[in-house]
Design a protein around this motif. Structure first.
Motif, PDB file in Angstrom:
ATOM      1  N   HIS A 108       0.823  -1.209   0.000  1.00 36.38           N
ATOM      2  CA  HIS A 108       0.000   0.000   0.000  1.00 36.38           C
ATOM      3  C   HIS A 108       0.858   1.261   0.000  1.00 36.38           C
ATOM      4  CE1 HIS A 108       0.717   0.082   4.404  1.00 36.38           C
ATOM      5  NE2 HIS A 108       0.382   1.360   4.341  1.00 36.38           N
ATOM      6  N   VAL A 109       2.071   1.182   0.563  1.00 38.77           N
ATOM      7  CA  VAL A 109       2.986   2.333   0.525  1.00 38.77           C
ATOM      8  C   VAL A 109       3.505   2.537  -0.894  1.00 38.77           C
ATOM      9  CG1 VAL A 109       5.191   3.234   1.371  1.00 38.77           C
ATOM     10  CG2 VAL A 109       3.611   2.118   2.951  1.00 38.77           C
ATOM     11  N   VAL A 110       3.792   1.438  -1.601  1.00 43.59           N
ATOM     12  CA  VAL A 110       4.195   1.534  -3.009  1.00 43.59           C
ATOM     13  C   VAL A 110       3.098   2.204  -3.820  1.00 43.59           C
ATOM     14  CG1 VAL A 110       4.770   0.231  -5.100  1.00 43.59           C
ATOM     15  CG2 VAL A 110       5.717  -0.470  -2.886  1.00 43.59           C
ATOM     16  N   ALA A 111       1.856   1.798  -3.583  1.00 48.55           N
ATOM     17  CA  ALA A 111       0.725   2.358  -4.323  1.00 48.55           C
ATOM     18  C   ALA A 111       0.596   3.856  -4.098  1.00 48.55           C
ATOM     19  CB  ALA A 111      -0.560   1.652  -3.913  1.00 48.55           C
ATOM     20  N   GLN A 112       1.043   4.337  -2.943  1.00 51.88           N
ATOM     21  CA  GLN A 112       0.992   5.773  -2.637  1.00 51.88           C
ATOM     22  C   GLN A 112       2.188   6.532  -3.190  1.00 51.88           C
ATOM     23  OE1 GLN A 112       0.804   5.656   1.628  1.00 51.88           O
ATOM     24  NE2 GLN A 112      -1.295   4.869   1.684  1.00 51.88           N
ATOM     25  N   GLY A 113       3.118   5.816  -3.834  1.00 52.15           N
ATOM     26  CA  GLY A 113       4.316   6.460  -4.367  1.00 52.15           C
ATOM     27  C   GLY A 113       5.334   6.815  -3.312  1.00 52.15           C
ATOM     28  N   ALA A 114       5.253   6.178  -2.142  1.00 54.54           N
ATOM     29  CA  ALA A 114       6.103   6.546  -1.009  1.00 54.54           C
ATOM     30  C   ALA A 114       7.120   5.476  -0.647  1.00 54.54           C
ATOM     31  CB  ALA A 114       5.234   6.866   0.200  1.00 54.54           C
ATOM     32  N   ALA A 115       7.368   4.511  -1.530  1.00 54.91           N
ATOM     33  CA  ALA A 115       8.349   3.467  -1.246  1.00 54.91           C
ATOM     34  C   ALA A 115       9.751   4.068  -1.134  1.00 54.91           C
ATOM     35  CB  ALA A 115       8.326   2.408  -2.345  1.00 54.91           C
ATOM     36  N   THR A 116      10.630   3.349  -0.455  1.00 52.11           N
ATOM     37  CA  THR A 116      12.043   3.701  -0.396  1.00 52.11           C
ATOM     38  C   THR A 116      12.826   2.642  -1.164  1.00 52.11           C
ATOM     39  OG1 THR A 116      11.853   4.802   1.751  1.00 52.11           O
ATOM     40  CG2 THR A 116      14.034   4.038   1.116  1.00 52.11           C
ATOM     41  N   LEU A 117      13.659   3.080  -2.094  1.00 53.63           N
ATOM     42  CA  LEU A 117      14.497   2.159  -2.859  1.00 53.63           C
ATOM     43  C   LEU A 117      15.944   2.303  -2.417  1.00 53.63           C
ATOM     44  CD1 LEU A 117      13.114   2.514  -6.515  1.00 53.63           C
ATOM     45  CD2 LEU A 117      12.349   0.990  -4.670  1.00 53.63           C
ATOM     46  N   MET A 118      16.628   1.169  -2.282  1.00 54.05           N
ATOM     47  CA  MET A 118      18.036   1.136  -1.923  1.00 54.05           C
ATOM     48  C   MET A 118      18.774   0.534  -3.113  1.00 54.05           C
ATOM     49  SD  MET A 118      17.535  -0.317   1.953  1.00 54.05           S
ATOM     50  CE  MET A 118      16.104   0.231   2.907  1.00 54.05           C
ATOM     51  N   ALA A 119      19.452   1.396  -3.865  1.00 53.21           N
ATOM     52  CA  ALA A 119      20.007   0.992  -5.156  1.00 53.21           C
ATOM     53  C   ALA A 119      21.528   1.014  -5.135  1.00 53.21           C
ATOM     54  CB  ALA A 119      19.488   1.918  -6.254  1.00 53.21           C
ATOM     55  N   ALA A 120      22.115   0.129  -5.943  1.00 56.28           N
ATOM     56  CA  ALA A 120      23.571   0.093  -6.062  1.00 56.28           C
ATOM     57  C   ALA A 120      23.949  -0.240  -7.499  1.00 56.28           C
ATOM     58  CB  ALA A 120      24.159  -0.938  -5.100  1.00 56.28           C
ATOM     59  N   ALA A 121      24.863   0.541  -8.047  1.00 52.48           N
ATOM     60  CA  ALA A 121      25.307   0.341  -9.429  1.00 52.48           C
ATOM     61  C   ALA A 121      26.444   1.305  -9.730  1.00 52.48           C
ATOM     62  CB  ALA A 121      24.159   0.584 -10.404  1.00 52.48           C
ATOM     63  N   PRO A 122      27.274   0.997 -10.717  1.00 51.48           N
ATOM     64  CA  PRO A 122      28.263   1.979 -11.182  1.00 51.48           C
ATOM     65  C   PRO A 122      27.569   3.247 -11.679  1.00 51.48           C
ATOM     66  CG  PRO A 122      28.748  -0.207 -12.057  1.00 51.48           C
ATOM     67  CD  PRO A 122      27.395  -0.287 -11.424  1.00 51.48           C
ATOM     68  N   ASP A 123      28.316   4.330 -11.769  1.00 53.50           N
ATOM     69  CA  ASP A 123      27.728   5.630 -12.086  1.00 53.50           C
ATOM     70  C   ASP A 123      26.866   5.617 -13.343  1.00 53.50           C
ATOM     71  OD1 ASP A 123      29.049   6.585  -9.877  1.00 53.50           O
ATOM     72  OD2 ASP A 123      30.616   7.632 -10.992  1.00 53.50           O
TER      73      ASP A 123
END
Length: 432
Positions: free
Chosen positions: A138-153
């Motif tokens: 339901h938080v995703v549906a509200q656009g309020a999710a937190t993403l933890m991302a990792a990748a080269p620039d």
């Protein structure tokens, strides 16, 4: 161009997006792409794709076919082993992948296994990164999710327009594939420990004659404040569930935290007890149980109820004297589980500034975790003397639990760590 304008421009550009893994979380994540992009979806369960098909998504006949019609493919599966099988197994995703495509893994997976999968894909010219999700559906549906991302620039910049279709709350955790998942492992272990540890202390307080309302108010005004005291305890008082998360998935996440600690040579006794309690929950309640079912299991273990007809009544004088002990016990839990989980993340390669910035706003936070992370970032030496008052409060709580017949295994583990620190065992060094 301002950042909000840039984000709006990026998310308006239609992209060919593929999404695989349409469980409760994955289906909401996939839905973020329906309006502005050409979306293809696939899941082992054909019925899982039906709601998205009605919303306008194309349902691919196989993972490989989805890959052929997508420029970016996102995955949200139960485990890293499932990701590996999906990609490289029979009629797997790899059969439809072409050099230059981007795969974003949103699975709560094992960092080492994700890095190995990324290396195998890189040999074929396919780029992979991770972007773990901290949010309920339901938080995703509200656009309020937190993403933890990792990748080269370059990969991270390429992925940003895709990730921004999900949320604006995107935290970069490093350049190594898997570091986003490692950050989520740290967060989820802290969350699970604070959740179950708070419940067992509050169950002891109920047996001591305190009302749930009195304890909730004390904890939220004190150093014991955490997400469980702010959200779960009030939900219990209202007779509502605070989460729909599967118990088996939380067990999987915390087991991964314990494994990360073993891999990095970091003792994690509190996390180990939490793993055991979650496993007891799965074994006792069943594999279809929800994390919320641990409320009832905690009540059964302590032979009490969080709510009853006396709720709201003022506690007697002796019981009221227990409130500071309860706050101190929950605060100590938040502090020491932060030390051990952050130590595992640090040894893995996550930076203290990144962990501080991200963990402050995710589900693993506590008042105590914020104090600990501020202290570590300031490079303030951790002194054994600071564990004296903590050990004394925990001993008082343990004695109450024994006298009242309220089992407190997490608090006892916390007390053991505090006593060890007080009597000479060094807290994990963060400067080495």
């Amino acid at each position: 161009m301002s950042p909000p304008q840039q984000q709006q421009q990026e998310t308006r550009i239609p992209m060919r997006i593929g999404y695989i893994g349409l469980g409760a979380l994955g289906s909401e994540l996939a839905r973020c792409f329906v309006a502005g992009h050409e979306l293809a979806v696939w899941d082992l369960n054909d019925r899982a794709a039906a709601p998205l098909a009605r919303a306008g998504a194309h349902v691919a006949p196989s993972a490989a076919e989805l890959a052929k019609r997508s420029d970016v493919i996102l995955l949200c599966l139960p485990r890293s082993a499932d990701v590996r099988e999906l990609i490289f197994g029979h009629r797997g995703l790899v059969e439809g992948l072409s050099p230059g495509q981007l795969v974003i893994d949103q699975t709560s997976g094992v960092p080492k296994e994700t890095a190995e999968t990324a290396a195998r894909l890189a040999a074929r010219g396919v780029v992979m990164m991770d972007a773990a999700v901290s949010a309920s559906p339901h938080v995703v549906a509200q656009g309020a999710a937190t993403l933890m991302a990792a990748a080269p620039d370059d990969v991270y910049e390429r992925a940003l327009p895709v990730l921004r279709a999900i949320t604006a709350k995107i935290h970069r955790c490093g350049t190594r594939v898997g570091d986003g998942q490692a950050m989520k492992i740290v967060n989820n272990a802290m969350n699970a420990a604070c959740r179950l540890g708070t419940l067992e202390v509050v169950a002891m307080g109920r047996k001591a004659g305190l009302s749930l309302a009195a304890m909730t108010a004390t904890l939220n005004a004190g150093r014991g404040c955490n997400q469980t005291t702010e959200k779960m305890l009030p939900a219990i008082a209202r007779g509502e569930a605070s989460t729909n998360f599967a118990l088996s998935l939380m067990l999987k996440d915390v087991n991964q935290a314990a494994a990360l600690g073993m891999e990095q040579g970091v003792p994690m006794p509190i996390t180990g007890i939490v793993c055991s309690l979650l496993q007891i929950g799965v074994n006792t309640i069943g594999t279809q149980a929800k994390l919320e079912d641990m409320v009832g299991l905690t009540e059964t273990m302590a032979a009490t109820r969080f709510m009853d007809s006396s709720t709201g009544a003022a506690p007697d004088e002796d019981a009221a004297d227990t409130l500071p002990t309860i706050d101190a016990a929950v605060a100590a839990l938040g502090q020491l589980v932060t030390y051990e989980c952050v130590a595992a993340g640090f040894r893995h390669g996550l930076s203290l500034p990144d962990m501080t910035r991200i963990l402050h706003g995710t589900s693993g936070w506590s008042h105590a975790s914020r104090e600990v992370l501020a202290q570590l970032n300031a490079d303030t030496r951790v002194s054994s003397e600071q564990f004296g008052p903590m050990a004394a409060s925990l001993a008082t709580a343990a004695e109450l639990g024994l006298r009242l017949g309220a089992p407190m295994p997490i608090s006892c583990a916390v007390r053991g760590v505090a006593e060890s620190a007080l009597h000479g065992s060094a807290i994990q060094s963060f400067g080495d």
